[in-house]
Design a protein around this motif. Structure first.
Motif, PDB file in Angstrom:
ATOM      1  N   PHE A 296      -8.804  58.808 -22.761  1.00  0.00           N
ATOM      2  CA  PHE A 296      -8.941  59.875 -23.452  1.00  0.00           C
ATOM      3  C   PHE A 296      -9.693  60.817 -22.584  1.00  0.00           C
ATOM      4  O   PHE A 296      -9.659  61.817 -22.298  1.00  0.00           O
TER       5      PHE A 296
ATOM      6  N   ARG B 178     -24.858  36.789 -34.575  1.00  0.00           N
ATOM      7  CA  ARG B 178     -25.556  35.525 -35.077  1.00  0.00           C
ATOM      8  C   ARG B 178     -24.752  34.939 -36.136  1.00  0.00           C
ATOM      9  O   ARG B 178     -23.978  35.709 -36.877  1.00  0.00           O
TER      10      ARG B 178
ATOM     11  N   PHE C 174     -28.287  44.218 -43.931  1.00  0.00           N
ATOM     12  CA  PHE C 174     -27.691  44.076 -42.576  1.00  0.00           C
ATOM     13  C   PHE C 174     -28.674  44.257 -41.601  1.00  0.00           C
ATOM     14  O   PHE C 174     -29.155  45.312 -41.088  1.00  0.00           O
ATOM     15  N   GLY C 175     -29.300  42.995 -41.125  1.00  0.00           N
ATOM     16  CA  GLY C 175     -30.450  43.113 -40.042  1.00  0.00           C
ATOM     17  C   GLY C 175     -31.504  44.103 -40.747  1.00  0.00           C
ATOM     18  O   GLY C 175     -32.046  43.867 -41.641  1.00  0.00           O
TER      19      GLY C 175
ATOM     20  N   ARG D 217     -24.068  52.593 -28.500  1.00  0.00           N
ATOM     21  CA  ARG D 217     -23.551  51.764 -29.820  1.00  0.00           C
ATOM     22  C   ARG D 217     -24.831  51.960 -30.815  1.00  0.00           C
ATOM     23  O   ARG D 217     -24.577  51.733 -32.072  1.00  0.00           O
ATOM     24  N   LEU D 218     -26.060  52.082 -30.591  1.00  0.00           N
ATOM     25  CA  LEU D 218     -27.190  51.776 -31.287  1.00  0.00           C
ATOM     26  C   LEU D 218     -27.441  53.227 -31.967  1.00  0.00           C
ATOM     27  O   LEU D 218     -28.435  53.240 -32.841  1.00  0.00           O
TER      28      LEU D 218
ATOM     29  N   TYR E 252     -17.704  52.873 -11.733  1.00  0.00           N
ATOM     30  CA  TYR E 252     -17.848  53.339 -13.198  1.00  0.00           C
ATOM     31  C   TYR E 252     -16.501  53.333 -13.989  1.00  0.00           C
ATOM     32  O   TYR E 252     -16.565  52.953 -15.203  1.00  0.00           O
TER      33      TYR E 252
ATOM     34  N   ASP F 199     -20.837  50.352 -25.147  1.00  0.00           N
ATOM     35  CA  ASP F 199     -21.683  49.706 -24.330  1.00  0.00           C
ATOM     36  C   ASP F 199     -22.021  50.287 -23.159  1.00  0.00           C
ATOM     37  O   ASP F 199     -23.050  49.888 -22.407  1.00  0.00           O
ATOM     38  N   PHE F 200     -21.763  51.679 -23.098  1.00  0.00           N
ATOM     39  CA  PHE F 200     -22.067  52.786 -21.934  1.00  0.00           C
ATOM     40  C   PHE F 200     -23.253  53.264 -22.655  1.00  0.00           C
ATOM     41  O   PHE F 200     -23.772  53.417 -23.659  1.00  0.00           O
TER      42      PHE F 200
ATOM     43  N   GLY G 286     -13.906  58.471 -28.623  1.00  0.00           N
ATOM     44  CA  GLY G 286     -14.922  59.541 -27.955  1.00  0.00           C
ATOM     45  C   GLY G 286     -15.967  59.156 -27.013  1.00  0.00           C
ATOM     46  O   GLY G 286     -16.547  59.747 -26.191  1.00  0.00           O
ATOM     47  N   THR G 287     -16.264  57.753 -27.311  1.00  0.00           N
ATOM     48  CA  THR G 287     -17.376  57.156 -26.636  1.00  0.00           C
ATOM     49  C   THR G 287     -17.060  55.709 -26.265  1.00  0.00           C
ATOM     50  O   THR G 287     -16.287  54.995 -26.774  1.00  0.00           O
ATOM     51  N   ILE G 288     -18.050  55.060 -25.268  1.00  0.00           N
ATOM     52  CA  ILE G 288     -17.752  53.841 -24.760  1.00  0.00           C
ATOM     53  C   ILE G 288     -19.064  53.114 -25.662  1.00  0.00           C
ATOM     54  O   ILE G 288     -20.144  53.562 -24.797  1.00  0.00           O
TER      55      ILE G 288
ATOM     56  N   GLU H  14     -22.257  37.597 -37.592  1.00  0.00           N
ATOM     57  CA  GLU H  14     -22.616  39.116 -37.683  1.00  0.00           C
ATOM     58  C   GLU H  14     -23.198  39.478 -36.618  1.00  0.00           C
ATOM     59  O   GLU H  14     -23.849  39.161 -35.755  1.00  0.00           O
TER      60      GLU H  14
ATOM     61  N   GLU I   1     -24.377  57.287 -19.239  1.00  0.00           N
ATOM     62  CA  GLU I   1     -22.727  57.109 -18.909  1.00  0.00           C
ATOM     63  C   GLU I   1     -21.644  57.818 -19.554  1.00  0.00           C
ATOM     64  O   GLU I   1     -20.923  58.430 -19.122  1.00  0.00           O
ATOM     65  N   ASN I   2     -21.995  58.021 -21.040  1.00  0.00           N
ATOM     66  CA  ASN I   2     -21.124  58.624 -22.067  1.00  0.00           C
ATOM     67  C   ASN I   2     -21.117  60.140 -21.629  1.00  0.00           C
ATOM     68  O   ASN I   2     -20.144  60.854 -21.977  1.00  0.00           O
TER      69      ASN I   2
ATOM     70  N   LEU J 278     -14.482  48.187 -20.809  1.00  0.00           N
ATOM     71  CA  LEU J 278     -15.193  48.067 -22.098  1.00  0.00           C
ATOM     72  C   LEU J 278     -14.604  48.871 -23.181  1.00  0.00           C
ATOM     73  O   LEU J 278     -14.581  48.293 -24.346  1.00  0.00           O
ATOM     74  N   ASN J 279     -13.794  49.783 -22.704  1.00  0.00           N
ATOM     75  CA  ASN J 279     -12.946  50.478 -23.702  1.00  0.00           C
ATOM     76  C   ASN J 279     -11.839  51.388 -23.022  1.00  0.00           C
ATOM     77  O   ASN J 279     -11.805  52.518 -22.998  1.00  0.00           O
TER      78      ASN J 279
ATOM     79  N   GLN K  49      -9.145  52.691 -24.344  1.00  0.00           N
ATOM     80  CA  GLN K  49      -8.749  54.043 -25.030  1.00  0.00           C
ATOM     81  C   GLN K  49      -9.488  55.012 -24.646  1.00  0.00           C
ATOM     82  O   GLN K  49      -9.080  56.274 -24.496  1.00  0.00           O
ATOM     83  N   ALA K  50     -10.741  54.788 -24.725  1.00  0.00           N
ATOM     84  CA  ALA K  50     -11.659  56.025 -24.558  1.00  0.00           C
ATOM     85  C   ALA K  50     -11.601  56.591 -22.847  1.00  0.00           C
ATOM     86  O   ALA K  50     -11.859  57.608 -22.792  1.00  0.00           O
TER      87      ALA K  50
ATOM     88  N   HIS L 181     -16.083  56.593 -32.431  1.00  0.00           N
ATOM     89  CA  HIS L 181     -16.422  55.006 -31.978  1.00  0.00           C
ATOM     90  C   HIS L 181     -15.349  54.602 -30.903  1.00  0.00           C
ATOM     91  O   HIS L 181     -15.752  54.121 -29.930  1.00  0.00           O
ATOM     92  N   ARG L 182     -14.165  54.780 -31.185  1.00  0.00           N
ATOM     93  CA  ARG L 182     -12.835  53.973 -30.405  1.00  0.00           C
ATOM     94  C   ARG L 182     -12.558  55.009 -29.397  1.00  0.00           C
ATOM     95  O   ARG L 182     -12.193  54.637 -28.138  1.00  0.00           O
TER      96      ARG L 182
ATOM     97  N   ALA M 212     -26.999  44.517 -33.076  1.00  0.00           N
ATOM     98  CA  ALA M 212     -26.743  45.699 -32.467  1.00  0.00           C
ATOM     99  C   ALA M 212     -27.543  45.806 -31.046  1.00  0.00           C
ATOM    100  O   ALA M 212     -27.125  46.019 -30.269  1.00  0.00           O
TER     101      ALA M 212
ATOM    102  N   ARG N 146     -27.961  52.208 -24.991  1.00  0.00           N
ATOM    103  CA  ARG N 146     -26.494  52.293 -25.089  1.00  0.00           C
ATOM    104  C   ARG N 146     -26.226  52.768 -26.615  1.00  0.00           C
ATOM    105  O   ARG N 146     -27.016  52.877 -27.420  1.00  0.00           O
TER     106      ARG N 146
END
Lengths: 512, 348
Positions: free
Chosen positions: B234, B344, A21-22, A406-407, B220, A355-356, A351-353, B4, A360-361, B227-228, B230-231, A348-349, B7, A404
């Protein structure tokens, strides 16, 4: 009983399976065979590539290289239908059942041609009853799946596969949602299946289960097959080493010195949210300097209790007192302000954002207060300083604070959340599944930090579906079942089997 | 074929794909103008000439861009919070309506009337969007449907007013409102040139939105909510309240387009005040990738194409509808480009 590769009765053979995967190689040149009538355990940490491998075998993914042969014939890649037809049945970690249909209807779903008149229920019912008897899979064929327990649903999934004449069963983390008693029943079913000539691939990261059920163990690490041993010729410690590639040691907490009660629930009830169980008459006291472990099968009200302490839900009845004062206006912000540090179940859903950035997180819970902001204006330099402090103090591996989140890997994401929570010096810590899905190094790190917070005087509520983790870390254990809480059991006072009885709902009526 | 996720898209991917989208738009438009029997290069040349080739053309483009900056900002602000405000058109008319009512009915002197009209327009536009947002927050009603339908309700309401209570008695029967008094109109920036202070107000708003999004806690909160949610919930962000604030800002910005068109350009309210500025604002915002300063650029681009195509169609044999096709194609290619920066396509 060990079957070597190349034996006459090989029913399944994977050769040189590679999947990328990548930049990540999830499976790297993996080859093995499965013999008739054996249970092979596929062992590995989360992210080792177990599920990817099984998804390739079952046709959900297409491998970049390699072949899958079932009963000597190559499977066309990327076709789950072909795997099914060849006799491969898969029981996923997350069930694929229709809640509003009966057990029988779920089993029949997709087995009849679209235009066939009727479902042929009578014949099917007989066959399902026969399979139930043969394999010890007791479940009522006319029960609605939505009304079944998790253990029963799993039996339906297995019946579904057997009904389609599966000769090879793949079980992906089947015990994650079961009580110890249900797990034993599952093992009994698997033993019967093997005795009748079926072959089983059992995916797990729980060592004691792997040694209990399998005849052969394959160990995956970072996508590579790093070991293949007969279960009889190894032990848990050696397997664990193979799995992580190093000596491991679980943290052993010192004796707790419990202090004052910081949070108290008195007869608290919460509303059920859809399918999620609410709390029923819960009494709970969290003491300073003590880890209270909450054991239980998932979906028995852990979510409701976590939501309550997080501030997402308020009691519908009963009293909740924090530091002696009854809680009135309850919200996530109020919970943070009251000194509750919250490590959510889903990093993931919730605890954090994704794309922040890390910065920011890092200030998600403190952005509205000084010094991160003043009169509505953010101080970005201060936010960044906080993120840098957490990255340094909690060993968050990342390219920098402006990346970000996410990475990041799950472990590093969790370390950032841990840092965000602990840097606020909370007096109460809610740790909901804090180590789920982490590799062993990160598990140990998170657990040690929680113990250190306890030693510094915090009251910790540890919610986990892993009984071993609860037993290892908790100074006191409570069991949750259908929204009710068991009495407090001090460390070491109950065996896993006894706790399993409570997890299954026994004992609650006589314990007021 | 499957998608896919990527990241970390490379800068080449993030900038190259939108550029490719614009190139594809140009290729498509060239084909169409050839189909219409014209030389594509000449067509583009005439569009450019018509949009920026003279002082008059340039001012016309800036004038046309002004309402698009406002509606583009309105959409960009709302979309950041994943609040799908498709109703900028209705909010624009709400702003235009209160502008005319205050300007013609209160008798306020000019220096007071102009700020009062602007402020009232902002409030009115915010209130028009408040209803759908409260329905969304409280009852989970899809705001795409409610904001879209409000456009038609507002259009009919305006028609009714222009045929009834607001009809200009001196209007020779035309469905239009009385005109604002001279001193209640936005002055020209430079005397004698047809460009009013609404354009400057639009630039100030773009700058203000940018500062709000990047420097304030509200910005902010809006980004976190989008973006989220739900988060965000929370973490203690009051998601419902953030959406309400977003709605007031977004609706207010769209309403300023109506204010600026009435007070700066037209002087009165008619049912055809806006040729779809509210809808075009969505294109403007998407082309700008929701960036408030990018909205200014893309509004100028879109306005230039409209103005240029009008003048081109007078000179060449190509219909001015090519402007609509150009913009539609640009939007579709851009949406595809945005998608492809994040995923992609792989076979199998």
């Amino acid at each position: 009983m060990t079957h070597e590769d190349g034996a006459q009765d090989t029913v399944l053979r994977l050769t040189g399976i590679t999947k990328r995967f990548g930049a990540l190689t999830a499976n790297d040149d993996i080859s093995f065979g499965l013999a008739r009538g054996e249970v092979v355990a596929l062992l590995g940490e989360n992210g080792a590539g177990k599920t990817t491998l099984m998804n390739i075998l079952f046709g959900h993914y297409t491998a970049d290289a390699g072949t899958v042969e079932v009963f000597g014939r190559a499977l066309p890649p990327g076709q789950p239908g072909a795997a099914l037809a060849a006799g491969v049945g898969m029981v996923h970690q997350h069930f694929t059942l229709a809640d509003n249909l009966t057990v029988l209807e779920n089993i029949l779903l997709g087995t009849r041609p679209l235009w066939a008149p009727g479902l042929g229920r009578a014949a099917a019912r007989q066959r399902v009853a026969q399979l139930s008897r043969d394999f010890g899979l007791a479940v009522h064929p006319d029960a609605r799946v939505g009304a079944l327990s998790v253990g029963e649903r799993q039996r339906v999934e297995i019946l579904k596969a057997l009904y389609r004449d599966a000769r090879i069963l793949i079980l992906d983390e089947p015990t994650a949602v079961l009580t110890p008693q249900e797990t034993e029943a599952l093992f009994e079913t698997l033993r019967r299946a093997v005795a009748q000539g079926l072959s089983v691939i059992f995916i797990s990261h729980k060592l004691h289960e792997v040694t209990a059920i399998s005849s052969r163990v394959l160990v995956l690490r970072h996508g590579r097959l790093v070991g293949e041993v007969a279960t009889a010729r190894t032990d848990r410690h050696r397997l664990a080493e193979m799995m992580v590639g190093a000596e491991i040691s679980a943290p052993a907490p010192s004796v707790a010195r419990p202090g004052a009660v910081l949070l108290e629930l008195d007869g608290v009830e919460t509303e059920a949210q859809g399918n999620a169980t609410g709390l029923r008459g819960v009494n709970l006291a969290l003491r300073a300097g003590q880890i209270t472990g909450l054991a239980g099968v998932s979906g028995n009200g852990q979510g409701a209790l976590a939501d309550l302490l997080s501030g997402l839900a308020a009691p519908s009845a009963g009293r909740m007192t924090l530091g002696g004062a009854e809680v009135a206006d309850w919200s996530p912000r109020a919970a943070v302000a009251a000194g509750i540090g919250r490590i959510p179940e889903d990093r993931h859903r919730t605890g954090t954002i994704a794309d922040f950035t890390l910065t920011e997180n890092a200030v998600l819970e403190s952005y509205a207060r000084q010094p991160v902001s003043r009169r509505g204006w953010m101080d970005r330099a201060e936010a960044r300083r906080r993120a840098e402090a957490i990255i340094a103090a909690y060993d968050v591996r990342c390219p920098g604070p402006e990346t970000r989140i996410r990475l990041l890997s799950g472990g590093n994401m969790q370390k950032l959340i841990l840092g965000r929570v602990l840097e606020a010096a909370p007096s109460i810590i809610l740790a909901n599944q804090p180590v789920r899905g982490l590799d062993i190094g990160a598990v140990t790190y998170v657990q040690e930090r929680l113990i250190a917070a306890r030693d510094a005087g915090a009251a910790v509520l540890l919610i986990s579906e892993d009984l071993d983790e609860v037993l290892a870390l908790s100074d006191e254990i409570r069991v949750i079942s259908e929204g009710r809480l068991s009495p407090a059991f001090p460390r070491g006072s109950r065996s896993p089997a006894e706790l399993g009885q409570w997890m299954a709902g026994h004992g609650f009526d006589d314990a007021a | 074929m499957r998608l896919e996720p990527i990241a970390a898209p490379t800068p080449a991917r993030r900038l190259g794909l939108p550029a490719l989208a614009l190139a594809a738009t140009v290729v498509l438009a060239s084909g169409l103008s050839m189909l219409a029997g014209a030389d594509p290069l000449a067509t583009f040349g005439q569009i450019l000439q018509g949009a920026a080739g003279s002082k008059f053309a340039l001012l016309e483009t800036l004038n046309r861009a002004t309402p698009l900056i406002f509606t583009g900002l309105a959409v960009a602000v709302a979309f950041r919070a994943k609040l799908w405000n498709i109703g900028a058109e209705a909010q624009l008319y709400a702003g235009a309506l209160v502008t005319v009512v205050i300007g013609t009915q209160t008798g306020l002197p000019g220096p007071l009337a102009i700020p009062a009209m602007a402020l009232a327009a902002v409030v009115a536009g915010g209130l028009v969007l408040l209803g759908p947002v409260l329905l969304k927050v409280r009852l989970g009603v899809d705001e795409v449907v409610t904001t879209l339908l409000l456009n038609f309700i507002m259009a009919l309401f305006i028609s009714y007013l222009l045929e009834g209570p607001l009809k200009d008695p001196m209007g020779m029967g035309w469905p239009k409102s009385p005109a604002l008094p001279r001193d209640a109109r936005l002055p020209r920036i430079v005397e004698g040139l047809r460009l009013h202070w609404g354009f400057v107000l639009a630039l100030i708003c773009a700058l203000g939105v940018w500062v709000m999004q990047t420097r304030t806690t509200l910005g902010y909160e809006i980004r976190a909510t989008g973006l989220n949610p739900q988060a965000a919930r929370f973490a203690g962000i009051p998601v419902g309240r953030v959406l309400v604030k977003t709605a007031l800002i977004s609706g207010g910005l769209a309403a300023l387009a109506g204010f600026s068109e009435v007070a700066g350009l037209k002087g009165n309210l008619t049912a055809d005040l806006s040729p779809g500025f509210g809808y075009t604002g969505i294109i403007v915002a998407m082309l700008a990738l929701l960036h408030p300063l990018g909205v200014v650029v893309s509004a100028l681009f879109v306005a230039g194409i409209f103005v240029g195509a009008d003048s081109m169609s007078r000179a060449a044999e190509v219909p001015s509808y090519i402007a609509d096709i150009l913009l539609a194609a640009a939007l579709l290619f851009m949406v595809l480009a945005i998608l492809l920066t994040r995923v992609r396509v792989v076979r199998g």
